[in-house]
Design a protein around this motif. Structure first.
Motif, PDB file in Angstrom:
ATOM      1  N   ASN A  98      14.509  19.509  52.586  1.00 15.27           N
ATOM      2  CA  ASN A  98      15.795  19.795  53.219  1.00 15.27           C
ATOM      3  C   ASN A  98      15.646  20.691  54.444  1.00 15.27           C
ATOM      4  N   ASP A  99      14.459  21.290  54.609  1.00 14.40           N
ATOM      5  CA  ASP A  99      14.237  22.182  55.743  1.00 14.40           C
ATOM      6  C   ASP A  99      13.908  21.437  57.032  1.00 14.40           C
ATOM      7  N   ALA A 202      17.967  23.638  45.468  1.00 14.00           N
ATOM      8  CA  ALA A 202      19.336  23.992  45.830  1.00 14.00           C
ATOM      9  C   ALA A 202      20.298  23.428  44.797  1.00 14.00           C
ATOM     10  N   GLN A 203      21.466  24.050  44.703  1.00 11.15           N
ATOM     11  CA  GLN A 203      22.503  23.530  43.819  1.00 11.15           C
ATOM     12  C   GLN A 203      22.985  22.185  44.363  1.00 11.15           C
TER      13      GLN A 203
END
Length: 341
Positions: A98-99, A202-203
């Motif tokens: 996601n980064d 992450a949620q």
């Protein structure tokens, strides 16, 4: 490499792309803490080299069913939970990048389309655990990741790309380990991940519905897709048993054809994934894809000792989703697979 995929890049830019077909290299992995700092390295056992006469009992051993509780030490070592397959044969942990902000053909690539690292674990009757996976790393991250893997007991079995003409440059490294201690292998994977900017888990957020005619795509592919974070996904397993040095490999270890649709607006979709094929299926699948204007990114192996030998082919297009689904359906029917269910 020219294409009629309608992705809007122009022939000049496509001609500059390289079809990078990289061979596999055997390397090896170890250790890390929940805080992101590396602990004392734990040494896992490297998978033994495949033997030419290795077609007997070891290769026919079936993986055994396990429970979520069996894999909690692995989840703790990796710093995040995984998912146990419905049959209990495979515990899989994902590490989405996601980064990263990656673009290919002016398409912003979502992690669920092509940027998901993972490690999958399976246990055999003699107590051996086999780990297989794929790490998504930037070009700058690849050398330190390789060094971290080399320091332990997990092998790199392939290094290649899944996307064309993308920025920043990203590589995919397939990994493999085998031995009695899955925690040591997990620690090694964690140490390798710590050499990257892979974020912590992450949620989960809301899951948007893909803006696609999914019923028509399902009909073209002869299977029911699943919506994962707005990416519409399909998985097909080989109809024959695929084995490694330690036994039969469950499809959830990554022994599948994967097809992903990312909506790009106006009924169009970017598609990416890979076909898992035996040698005689490679050309018919290429022909089916090219007839639909779908570009070929890579043809390569993911494993060093699989039987029968599998070749994986990554593909790309950004075009009308119905048109692409029809071509993909023809390619699915050109090799010996069925929906994973």
């Amino acid at each position: 490499m020219g294409s009629g995929s309608g992705s809007g890049g122009g022939n000049g830019r496509r001609a500059s792309r390289m079809l990078a077909v990289m061979g596999a290299a055997a390397l090896v992995v170890t250790g890390c803490s929940a805080s992101g700092a590396d602990p004392e390295p734990a040494t896992s056992q490297a998978a033994p080299a495949a033997q030419s006469g290795d077609g007997g009992g070891a290769r026919t051993a079936q993986p055994v069913a396990t429970t979520e509780a069996d894999w909690q030490p692995v989840a703790q070592a990796l710093g995040r939970p995984g998912t146990l397959s419905d049959d209990g044969l495979v515990y899989r942990v994902g590490f989405p990048r996601n980064d990263l902000s990656v673009r290919s053909d002016d398409v912003q690539i979502k992690p669920g389309l092509a940027l998901g690292s993972y490690a999958a674990f399976s246990r055999y009757p003699d107590g051996t655990v086999v780990m297989m996976g794929d790490l998504v790393v930037t070009e700058a991250e690849l050398p330190p990741v390789t060094d971290a893997l080399q320091a332990g007991g997990v092998a790199q079995t392939a290094v290649h790309k899944h996307l064309l003409a993308h920025e920043p440059q990203v590589w995919w490294s397939h990994i493999h380990g085998a031995g009695p201690d899955p925690v040591a292998m997990a620690q090694t994977v964690r140490m390798a991940l710590n050499r990257t900017s892979t974020p912590p888990p992450a949620q989960p957020g809301p899951t948007p519905e893909p803006e696609l005619d999914t019923a028509a795509i399902d009909a073209a592919l002869g299977a029911k897709g699943s919506n994962e974070g707005g990416i519409y996904k399909f998985s097909f397993k080989r109809n024959e048993a695929i084995s490694g040095a330690h036994g039969v490999l469950a499809p959830a270890m990554g022994i599948t054809t994967a097809i992903n649709f990312q909506p790009t607006g106006g009924g169009r979709a970017a598609i990416n994934g890979d076909f898992a094929m035996v040698a005689e299926e490679v050309q018919p699948v290429i022909q089916a894809l090219r007839e639909g204007g779908i570009e070929i990114v890579e043809v390569h192996n993911h494993s060093l000792d699989d039987q029968p030998r599998l070749f994986y082919m990554h593909f790309w297009a950004n075009d009308d989703a119905g048109k692409l689904a029809a071509a993909l359906g023809n390619a699915v029917r050109a090799h010996n697979v069925s929906p994973t269910g």
